[in-house]
Design an enzyme around this catalytic site. Sequence first.
Site, short mmCIF file in Angstrom:
data_model
loop_
_atom_site.label_atom_id
_atom_site.label_comp_id
_atom_site.label_asym_id
_atom_site.label_seq_id
_atom_site.Cartn_x
_atom_site.Cartn_y
_atom_site.Cartn_z
CG PHE A 49 -8.29 -105.60 -37.47
CD1 PHE A 49 -9.07 -106.19 -38.43
CD2 PHE A 49 -6.93 -105.46 -37.70
CE1 PHE A 49 -8.52 -106.64 -39.62
CE2 PHE A 49 -6.36 -105.92 -38.89
CZ PHE A 49 -7.16 -106.52 -39.84
CD GLU A 109 -1.64 -105.19 -41.09
OE1 GLU A 109 -2.67 -105.85 -41.41
OE2 GLU A 109 -0.94 -104.62 -41.93
CE LYS A 129 -6.32 -98.15 -48.91
NZ LYS A 129 -5.68 -99.27 -49.51
CE LYS A 184 -4.14 -99.16 -44.33
NZ LYS A 184 -2.87 -99.87 -44.50
CD GLU A 191 -10.46 -101.24 -35.66
OE1 GLU A 191 -9.76 -101.78 -36.54
OE2 GLU A 191 -11.45 -101.78 -35.16
NE ARG A 227 -4.38 -107.74 -49.13
CZ ARG A 227 -4.51 -106.41 -49.02
NH1 ARG A 227 -4.05 -105.79 -47.97
NH2 ARG A 227 -5.05 -105.72 -49.97
NE ARG A 282 -7.32 -108.64 -42.89
CZ ARG A 282 -8.15 -107.96 -43.70
NH1 ARG A 282 -7.69 -107.07 -44.54
NH2 ARG A 282 -9.43 -108.20 -43.66
P1 AMP Z 1 -4.35 -101.50 -47.85
O1 AMP Z 1 -3.47 -102.70 -47.88
O2 AMP Z 1 -3.59 -100.21 -47.93
O3 AMP Z 1 -5.51 -101.60 -48.81
O4 AMP Z 1 -5.04 -101.44 -46.42
C1 AMP Z 1 -5.76 -102.52 -45.91
C2 AMP Z 1 -4.89 -103.32 -45.00
O5 AMP Z 1 -4.55 -102.59 -43.84
C3 AMP Z 1 -5.57 -104.55 -44.42
O6 AMP Z 1 -5.57 -105.62 -45.34
C4 AMP Z 1 -4.73 -104.84 -43.21
O7 AMP Z 1 -3.64 -105.65 -43.59
C5 AMP Z 1 -4.16 -103.49 -42.83
N1 AMP Z 1 -4.63 -103.00 -41.52
C6 AMP Z 1 -3.84 -102.41 -40.61
N2 AMP Z 1 -4.54 -102.06 -39.53
C7 AMP Z 1 -5.81 -102.42 -39.73
C8 AMP Z 1 -7.02 -102.30 -38.97
N3 AMP Z 1 -7.06 -101.74 -37.78
N4 AMP Z 1 -8.15 -102.80 -39.54
C9 AMP Z 1 -8.14 -103.38 -40.75
N5 AMP Z 1 -7.04 -103.51 -41.50
C10 AMP Z 1 -5.89 -103.03 -41.01
#
Ligand code: AMP
Length: 541
Positions: free
Chosen positions: A333, A293, A414, A243, A241, A263, A248
Amino acid sequence: MDYSRLARLYEELESTAKKLKKAEILGEFYGSVEKKDLYGIVLLSMGQVFPSEQENLGIASEMMRKILQKVTGAGEKDVTSVFNATGDLGIVAEALLKKRKQHTLISRRLSHAKVMENLQSLPYVEGKGSQEKKMGIIAELLSSASPVEARYIVRTVLGEMRIGVAAGTVRDALARAFSLDKSIVERLFDVTGDYGRVATLLAQGKTEASVELFTPLRVMLADRAKDLKSALEKFGNAAIETKYDGFRVQIHKDGPRVKIFSRRMEDVTRQFPDIEKSSRESLRAQRCIVEGEVIAVGKNGSPLPFQLLSRRIQRKHEIEKMLREIPVVVRLFDALYVNGETLMSTPLRERWAKLKPCVKTSSHMSLAEHVETRDFDEANAFYKSALRAGQEGVMVKNMEAPYQPGKRVGYWLKVKEIMETLDCVLTGATHGEGKRGKWFSSFLLSVRGKDGLVEIGRMASGTSEQELEELTRRIEIVEDMGREVTVKPKIIVEVAYEEIQRSPTYSSGMALRFPRLVRIRDDKEEADDVKKVSRLFRMQK
Ligand code: AMP
């Protein structure tokens, strides 16, 4: 319950480093608590007064110092000297109260309920004179506290308990107190996100809970993958997907009623009336909890920098104006609950299948871009097109995995482009607090400008205690301004970061977002120059 009993508990917990012992002490304590007090006691035992640990009481340590001076009659110097020796305002409070002679005259007993009531009221004190009111609320508690009680009240307010009680300890302690398996307690927590509520349910003999609409659930978290290939190899059945770089949200809907949680489980419905409206229009299910998101978008639909979006999150006034200036869209998502069915232990494959028909695509709300493949070329093409569209990267998800609230269990990975690192020179530092009180814990970073060094950000995380100690040892102070110091620009550090942003805060006009230490560069004597930063800034566009 007398707060003194809790203070004794904290002391006992603080005196042992053994996790098992802590769970034993805590379990026994929970077992001895009256049912009606259990909720508050469980939260307080974790150093919290609200179920979400991130809930901010809005009291900075500077303000706490003032309160301590007011309550104990001590001078600023007294506070600073004990603080510098211990790095702990809790100990400062205790020491100062011990000194205060008239203390022995106080006979009033402090109850846990009073502590809870006063501290819970803090975030709601707003408007003119609110700082004074907040100070008064805490001062009232400290005035009737014994020295050791004061130690823990101060630490609770500042969110630094130092008793080594993590969520896992509370889970184990509750399992002991109610003679149940840990997994049962854990499952209740997954659904409620609140150990206070878990304890109350257990005390009522309940071992099952269903999701409650409008009570936020803890969100599932992602791990970082080395690269796309290694991420794909992890799962038998994977989805890729986009990102999105945004915010969130967990949307709860029951007919026309909608609430949006962050979040961190904060209610942000007020900041996003546009999402509230589009949820009503676009979510077909009568009752659901979905996640997505939020991103800010420009006129042509391309994503705008996260900075703009964060203005919307912080802004509590003039919301209408912000709505027009910074329009947002939501990319959904996940679905955690749809029309009476809790989906957390259901595989993502089914959750996605339930989510799809729920969403009526509009210009404000749609599904996240999502492909299911294990083919590297197909996944890579998707990844590259996400980057071209200005997105952060992709999420690779295990389609067979359940939703694990609050956890990083490697079901979501990610994949992002790694930004080239920068070599910066340290030009300032700030003394740490709490556990980090012995060291400098935040560092001002600079690079070479046309006419000397220019500042580019502040590195406050991503440094281990060992590294903090080393940096603190090496720093040569040029000017001492109390908590902050200017340092001789001789230590070069290689830093990684999430992004380069424009910023009026620093003299380079740019700022590194989330800079973290990669290594100290003893092999280099010069920092990178601002031209390199500008080049990297343009490249990320
Ligand atoms: P990180 O904050 O870098 O740990 O990445 C996780 C965050 O990416 C999640 O908490 C979401 O806020 C964001 N995110 C963006 N796109 C997506 C997606 N397709 N699926 C899940 N999380 C996503």
